[in-house]
Design an enzyme around this catalytic site. Sequence first.
Site, mmCIF file in Angstrom:
data_model
loop_
_atom_site.group_PDB
_atom_site.id
_atom_site.type_symbol
_atom_site.label_atom_id
_atom_site.label_comp_id
_atom_site.label_asym_id
_atom_site.label_seq_id
_atom_site.Cartn_x
_atom_site.Cartn_y
_atom_site.Cartn_z
ATOM 1 N N LYS A 27 0.857 -1.181 0.000
ATOM 2 C CA LYS A 27 0.000 0.000 0.000
ATOM 3 C C LYS A 27 0.899 1.240 0.000
ATOM 4 C CE LYS A 27 -3.650 -2.070 -0.526
ATOM 5 N NZ LYS A 27 -4.454 -1.823 -1.733
ATOM 6 N N ASP B 73 0.577 -0.568 -4.943
ATOM 7 C CA ASP B 73 -0.804 -0.108 -5.166
ATOM 8 C C ASP B 73 -1.015 1.241 -4.485
ATOM 9 O OD1 ASP B 73 -3.481 0.230 -5.582
ATOM 10 O OD2 ASP B 73 -4.141 -1.514 -4.427
ATOM 11 N N GLU C 293 -0.020 -0.211 -9.496
ATOM 12 C CA GLU C 293 -1.489 -0.349 -9.500
ATOM 13 C C GLU C 293 -2.178 0.972 -9.182
ATOM 14 O OE1 GLU C 293 -3.039 -3.844 -7.561
ATOM 15 O OE2 GLU C 293 -4.907 -2.823 -7.006
ATOM 16 N N ASP D 154 -7.696 -0.743 -11.077
ATOM 17 C CA ASP D 154 -8.607 -1.324 -10.099
ATOM 18 C C ASP D 154 -9.855 -0.445 -9.942
ATOM 19 O OD1 ASP D 154 -9.908 -2.303 -7.857
ATOM 20 O OD2 ASP D 154 -8.128 -2.588 -6.651
ATOM 21 N N LYS E 123 -13.376 -6.689 -8.536
ATOM 22 C CA LYS E 123 -13.985 -6.789 -7.204
ATOM 23 C C LYS E 123 -15.457 -7.099 -7.427
ATOM 24 C CE LYS E 123 -10.998 -3.994 -4.297
ATOM 25 N NZ LYS E 123 -9.855 -3.613 -5.143
HETATM 26 MG MG MG Z 1 -6.111 -2.177 -5.573
#
Ligand code: MG
Length: 367
Positions: free
Chosen positions: A165, A193, A218, A241, A265
């Site tokens: 992250k 990401d 990402e 994403d 997702k």
């Molecule tokens: Mg992501």
Amino acid sequence: MKITRILAYQVDLPLQEGSYSWSGSRRIEAYDSTVVRIETDSGLIGYGEVCPLGPAYLPAYAAGVRTGLKELAPHLLGHDPTEVGAISRLMDQRLRGHAYVKSAIDIACWDVLGRAANLPLVTLLGGRSGEAVNLYRAISQDTPERMAESVARYRADGYRSFQLKVGSDAATDIARIRTVKADARAGEVIVADANGGWLTHEAARVVEAVRGVDVYIEQPCLSYEECLEIRRRASQPLILDEVIDGTGALLRAGADRAMDVVNIKISKLAGLTGARVVRDLCVALGIAMTIEDSGGSDIVTAAIAHLAHSTPEAFRFNCSDCNSYVTKAIADGAPRRVDGRMRAPDGPGLGVSPRHEVLGDPVLVVE
Ligand code: MG
């Protein structure tokens, strides 16, 4: 077959690590998950689950799930849950948008369909591909050293893919990537990401500083156009994403060759019905996928496992075992990680049985 009753349960899921942090100083300590139970006149029952990652990640929030269910559920009584396409269209007719609200209902209808057919969803979604699906571990945002320690811990648990992250200041993010890469093992996959947390000047600095480093980038920036700008500057493979929220976004990005990997997702796409369409389009476009959801426990993880395990193995970049991030099991029979992998359950439908002592009393009953 007809839907006779729809119930919803609310369950707090404390996080295994105590908290989870990502770009924009966003942080949560527990998931607020909603489980939907669909009862039918045949006696068959199906379950679904949806869990936003707090209220500030996607345009979704936990109380919104329950409010939306109250709005939507009365329209579904009397309809056949095994006709998942018809149910999906009906939900779109009765409530515009709010894909995440529809997700748990859609998953529960697929569960009923699988039980009626006496087949696991992995079969109904295309058939099992390969022995098991590879899992990644999201590494909560922290100092570069602590993130490298976290990677080492999850490596010991069997993971071979790590999603760092990032998305804060460029210099710290460059250090995060370099520190983790310095200790990475051969064959491991490292993803940085940003969750849309960089402006383009920051993203440009990061991708330039790590040019030549074997890492995936990402969702560098918030908007599609900014991500496309970074795609043109970066040498690394790019993953999209948050901006891929439907077939329109996917087809546009596919035509622009804007990414190498798309994250699917399930709740972003209104359930398995919508996620399957995007999955199949990705295969047609030659784009690899991460199959996951924004959060949740055993029921979400089972849905992910069925969709992922029925996706052609060559197109599976990664997949998420959401239930291993939380301290509470809400269903028996759910996929459990073994050596960094999981497989779709063999039983009919989702193949899981909710633990009613954990779900408690319903917060919504529509009949
Ligand atoms: Mg992501």
